[in-house]
Motif scaffolding. Structure first.
Motif, mmCIF file in Angstrom:
data_model
loop_
_atom_site.group_PDB
_atom_site.id
_atom_site.type_symbol
_atom_site.label_atom_id
_atom_site.label_comp_id
_atom_site.label_asym_id
_atom_site.label_seq_id
_atom_site.Cartn_x
_atom_site.Cartn_y
_atom_site.Cartn_z
ATOM 1 N N ALA A 1 1.025 -0.789 0.146
ATOM 2 C CA ALA A 1 -0.479 0.096 -0.410
ATOM 3 C C ALA A 1 0.669 0.820 0.006
ATOM 4 O O ALA A 1 2.045 0.996 0.489
ATOM 5 N N THR A 2 0.455 2.664 -0.615
ATOM 6 C CA THR A 2 1.382 4.045 -0.413
ATOM 7 C C THR A 2 0.325 4.838 -0.305
ATOM 8 O O THR A 2 -0.957 4.078 -0.757
ATOM 9 N N PHE A 3 0.685 5.949 -0.045
ATOM 10 C CA PHE A 3 0.242 6.563 0.999
ATOM 11 C C PHE A 3 0.422 8.055 0.195
ATOM 12 O O PHE A 3 1.498 7.941 -0.290
ATOM 13 N N SER A 4 -0.163 9.015 0.777
ATOM 14 C CA SER A 4 0.052 10.378 -0.607
ATOM 15 C C SER A 4 -1.008 11.326 0.811
ATOM 16 O O SER A 4 -1.756 11.580 1.171
ATOM 17 N N PRO A 5 0.545 12.839 1.073
ATOM 18 C CA PRO A 5 -0.215 13.840 1.812
ATOM 19 C C PRO A 5 -2.091 14.107 1.522
ATOM 20 O O PRO A 5 -2.337 13.775 0.403
ATOM 21 N N LEU A 6 -2.981 14.276 2.251
ATOM 22 C CA LEU A 6 -4.371 14.699 2.416
ATOM 23 C C LEU A 6 -4.422 15.808 1.683
ATOM 24 O O LEU A 6 -4.101 16.509 2.687
ATOM 25 N N PRO A 7 -5.266 16.405 0.886
ATOM 26 C CA PRO A 7 -5.733 17.774 0.328
ATOM 27 C C PRO A 7 -6.330 18.081 1.506
ATOM 28 O O PRO A 7 -6.771 17.676 2.604
ATOM 29 N N ASN A 8 -5.738 19.649 1.921
ATOM 30 C CA ASN A 8 -6.448 20.383 3.011
ATOM 31 C C ASN A 8 -7.839 21.005 2.932
ATOM 32 O O ASN A 8 -8.722 21.719 1.874
ATOM 33 N N VAL A 9 -9.150 19.305 3.235
ATOM 34 C CA VAL A 9 -10.998 19.713 2.387
ATOM 35 C C VAL A 9 -10.839 20.187 3.430
ATOM 36 O O VAL A 9 -10.865 18.926 4.504
ATOM 37 N N THR A 10 -11.573 20.610 3.962
ATOM 38 C CA THR A 10 -12.513 20.987 5.219
ATOM 39 C C THR A 10 -13.738 19.640 4.890
ATOM 40 O O THR A 10 -13.940 19.668 4.470
ATOM 41 N N GLY A 11 -14.229 18.533 6.015
ATOM 42 C CA GLY A 11 -14.634 17.903 6.327
ATOM 43 C C GLY A 11 -14.150 16.681 5.998
ATOM 44 O O GLY A 11 -14.675 15.587 6.335
ATOM 45 N N THR A 12 -13.150 16.327 6.086
ATOM 46 C CA THR A 12 -12.321 14.826 5.446
ATOM 47 C C THR A 12 -12.623 14.378 6.528
ATOM 48 O O THR A 12 -11.994 14.729 7.512
ATOM 49 N N PRO A 13 -12.684 12.948 6.557
ATOM 50 C CA PRO A 13 -12.720 11.913 7.915
ATOM 51 C C PRO A 13 -11.420 11.911 8.119
ATOM 52 O O PRO A 13 -10.587 11.323 7.374
ATOM 53 N N THR A 14 -11.066 11.700 9.407
ATOM 54 C CA THR A 14 -10.307 11.154 9.971
ATOM 55 C C THR A 14 -10.258 10.448 10.752
ATOM 56 O O THR A 14 -11.654 10.018 11.320
#
Length: 769
Positions: free
Chosen positions: A680-693
């Motif tokens: 599995a590879t990952f990338s930084p999450l865009p700064n979008v309001t409401g993105t689940p964490t």
């Protein structure tokens, strides 16, 4: 100390090749592009391979290397049975490629089966995966010879990593022929080939070919040498297995006429001759000087000499084991060995449980010179002379044990043999002889290349022999040095102040020892060409062969702990030998030599890895049994999202378009039957309001439908490497969410089933043994 048991193969003096600057040609069954072979995308096809081999290197100066991808290749597409794959000097053929490798060392000839077949019309019976599994199945106009080595071939002529099958010679060499040459043949299977007269699997005439780690199975010759025939020359066969080959008259497994062949660490099992006067179920010598060293001859059958027979010449046997061979018929003689004339010189060799209907359960000498030194003959059966029967000629016995043989230990009808410093049940007159009990253990792996009968404590054979003969035997059958200052032990086994623990592995597994021990005889056991099979299947087929044993010596009285490595516990089925039960951790007292086998079920390996920015659970090396499923959870760390998930280097198509799938995903691998990688590879999450964490209580999953093991499947490395460090448990394909069918448990993806299908008469014969 952790000892990893990988599947070992014999190294050759020629394995570092002569082809550093060879012109490489690539071959696939269907070819591609310009079909000139300059790379995989422009590969030669089956239709071009024969002509390409015939055309290259007319002068023999330029080196060519052919890299041939898995699949089936015929020497003729026009039903011309006289066409053959021709190998010249400076031409090397390597099989076992998937078709995308950039280096020869990346190939895996056990997994990617590459077949050279003489079944031109595809009409042979009992064909499995393109392989004619028995010479009895050959039909129609098959190739006269599948592979031919040109006259004068040398060590630059190489055949490596192929199944050669379906040849049907009018005279000799259905599978392969070599005349006046010394080619190198490695890692090959000769199966289902026939010849009307000589050498169903292979025929060689003069020269000194090197034949290493090859299997001769199910071949047939009308007269001599069902599996292999050699005339003159000095061929060397090492680490080879001859099984279920048949000859009409002599040499079911192999036949030599003149010459000086050497066979080292070879195994003969289930070979036969057909004629009522047949000789040499496993091996026959006609006026040659063969040497069998560190070999096992087991369960072979003939009217005379169930194991081997010799007529003329000088036959030498060293550190070998003849077991459960049989001569059958109303006047059958020599269960293990029949000496018609010439010389048999056997040293450090064990003869156990061989039988002859008439005379000479172990050895029958008709007219020749018999010399036995430091041999053990025990529990052989015959109508007369279960140990030895000497009809004519001369016999000299020194430092031998003859015990518990039926109907007499030694019988003779002519000149009495010279017997000295021997233990003979019932006693036997002569210098230094004894009738005291040698207290022999049953045949077992006590270190070294072949089974031996250990001397138990208080044995009458200890320090009772003599070493002042002109030719001192410096070590025993296992390789343990015999003493110089005191008398040696009688028989093939020499007692020692240290004890040997031999640990075998059936299947793919790893066992840790609490004490390291000292290496013993460099683990020079018989190489069999069997992969890590399920223990029961391997035992059923070749119960005399244990391809992966490791022997270490310890001080007598040492207490050794054995523990299955944690990674392999899911595959562990239990212990056999001197330890039984299913506990993954046991202790063993070395008050004598011990043999323990760890049994592992066939299974799969998934290597699960996560890149920076997330995790995969479970991770690392995960193992399970064939058919089981495995679930993985992929989770991105805070501030990251899942970028991609790769199964065997192929990206999965995520079919669940849910926002949370960007940070959490389940991957289900169902009914696994092969090895895989999951990353599995990952990338930084865009700064979008409401993105689940955070971690949700439930998240979507994907079940990839994999129908075969892709080219990215882990394979054993050529050097120590962390991802995979042992041979794969099998070559079965599978994985994903569909059923692939039965696994293949044979190194060239040949189903084990055809090996187990023996004629009813043969099964009955083996049952009677």
């Amino acid at each position: 100390m952790k000892i990893l048991f990988a599947f070992l193969w014999l190294a050759s003096a020629f394995s570092s090749a002569v082809f550093a600057e060879a012109l490489v040609r690539y071959v696939t069954p269907s070819g591609g592009g310009a079909r000139n072979g300059v790379d995989w995308s422009n590969a030669l096809g089956e239709a071009e391979l024969h002509d390409a081999l015939a055309a290259v290197n007319a002068g023999g100066e330029t080196a060519y290397e052919f890299r041939i991808a898995q699949g089936t290749y015929r020497p003729s597409l026009e039903m011309n049975r006289n066409r053959t794959f021709l190998l010249k000097k400076n031409v090397a053929l390597y099989g076992g490629f998937a078709g995308n490798e950039t280096d020869r060392d990346q190939r895996d000839w056990r997994r990617h089966t590459t077949i050279l077949t003489g079944d031109l019309a595809g009409d042979d019976l009992c064909v499995e995966g393109g392989i004619t599994v028995s010479a009895d199945c050959v039909r129609g106009a098959n190739s006269n010879t599948v592979v031919t080595m040109v006259t004068g071939a040398d060590a630059t002529t190489i055949l490596d990593g192929f199944v050669v099958t379906g040849g049907n010679a009018s005279v000799s060499g259905g599978g392969c022929t070599s005349a006046q040459g010394s080619p190198v043949i490695r890692n090959c299977v000769f199966v289902g080939n026939a010849a009307n007269n000589f050498g169903g699997g292979m025929y060689t005439d003069t020269g000194s070919p090197m034949i290493e780690t090859c299997l001769f199975f199910g071949n047939r010759a009308g007269d001599y040498g069902g599996g292999f025939y050699t005339h003159s020359g000095k061929p060397v066969l090492s680490g080879c297995l001859f099984s279920d080959n048949t000859a009409g008259k002599r040499g079911g497994g192999a036949y030599t006429s003149s010459g000086q062949p050497i066979l080292a660490r070879c195994t003969f099992s289930g070979n036969t001759t057909v004629a009522s006067s047949g000789q040499g179920g496993a091996f026959f010598n006609e006026s040659g000087s063969p040497l069998l060293k560190d070999c096992t001859l087991r369960n072979n059958l003939s009217a005379r000499g169930g194991g081997a027979a010799s007529s003329g010449g000088n036959f030498s046997v060293e550190s070998s084991h003849f077991m459960a061979n049989a001569s059958s018929g109303s006047s059958s003689v020599g269960g293990a060995f029949f000496l018609a004339k010439g010389t048999l010189d056997a040293v450090n060799t064990t003869f156990t449980r061989n039988r002859a209907s008439s005379a000479g359960g172990a050895v029958y000498e008709q007219n020749g010179t018999l010399r036995l030194r430091h041999c053990t003959l025990v529990e052989n059966i015959a109508g007369n002379g279960g140990g030895l029967y000497i009809l004519g000629g001369t016999a000299q016995l020194r430092n031998n044990i003859l015990w518990s043989n039926d109907k007499g230990q030694i019988r003779h009808a002519g000149t009495a043999p010279v017997v000295e410093y021997c233990i003979v049940e019932g006693n036997y007159g002569g210098t230094g002889n004894s009738g005291a009990d040698p207290l022999l253990d049953t045949p077992n792996w006590n270190g070294g290349p072949t089974r031996t009968c250990a001397l138990l404590p208080e044995s009458a054979a200890v320090a009772r022999g003599i070493s002042d003969s002109p030719e001192v035997v410096s070590s025993d059958q296992r390789g343990v040095a015999r003493p110089e200052a005191i008398s040696p032990d009688i028989g093939a086994y020499q007692s020692w102040h240290r004890k040997i623990l031999t640990l075998g592995i059936s299947g793919t597994g790893e066992v840790e020892r609490s004490l390291p021990g000292d290496s013993f005889t460099e683990n020079r056991e018989t190489r069999s060409l069997l992969p890590p099979l399920a223990a029961k299947e391997a035992d059923h087929l070749f119960s005399g062969v244990d391809p992966r044993r490791n022997s270490l010596s310890y001080e007598a009285g040492s207490l050794i702990g054995l523990a299955v490595a944690a990674e392999y516990i899911p595959l562990f089925d239990g212990w056999s030998g001197d330890v039984t039960g299913t506990s993954p951790s046991v202790n063993l007292l070395l008050d004598r030599d011990r043999y323990v086998r760890a049994l592992f079920a066939p299974g799969w390996l998934v290597i699960a890895e996560a890149g920076q920015g997330g995790t995969i659970t479970p991770s690392g090396r995960i193992r399970g049994r064939f058919g089981e499923k495995q679930r993985f959870a992929v989770s991105a760390s805070q501030g990251y999202r899942i970028d991609a998930v790769f199964l065997d280097q192929s990206p999965l198509r995520l079919s669940v378009p849910v926002e949370r799938a960007e940070t959490h995903l389940g991957v289900n691998l169902e009914e696994l039957h092969g090895d895989h990688t999951l990353r599995a590879t990952f990338s930084p999450l865009p700064n979008v309001t409401g993105t689940p964490t955070g971690t949700p209580t439930s998240f979507p999953s994907v079940t990839p439908p994999i129908t075969s093991v892709p080219s990215g499947t882990p394979t054993p490395p050529t050097s120590p490497s962390p991802p995979i460090s042992e041979a794969p448990a099998s070559n079965a394909t599978g994985g994903g969410g569909c059923h692939i069918g039965p696994g293949t448990l044979f190194p060239w993806s040949i189903p084990l089933g055809f090996l187990l299908r023996r004629p009813a008469s043969r099964r009955a014969e083996k049952k009677r043994r």
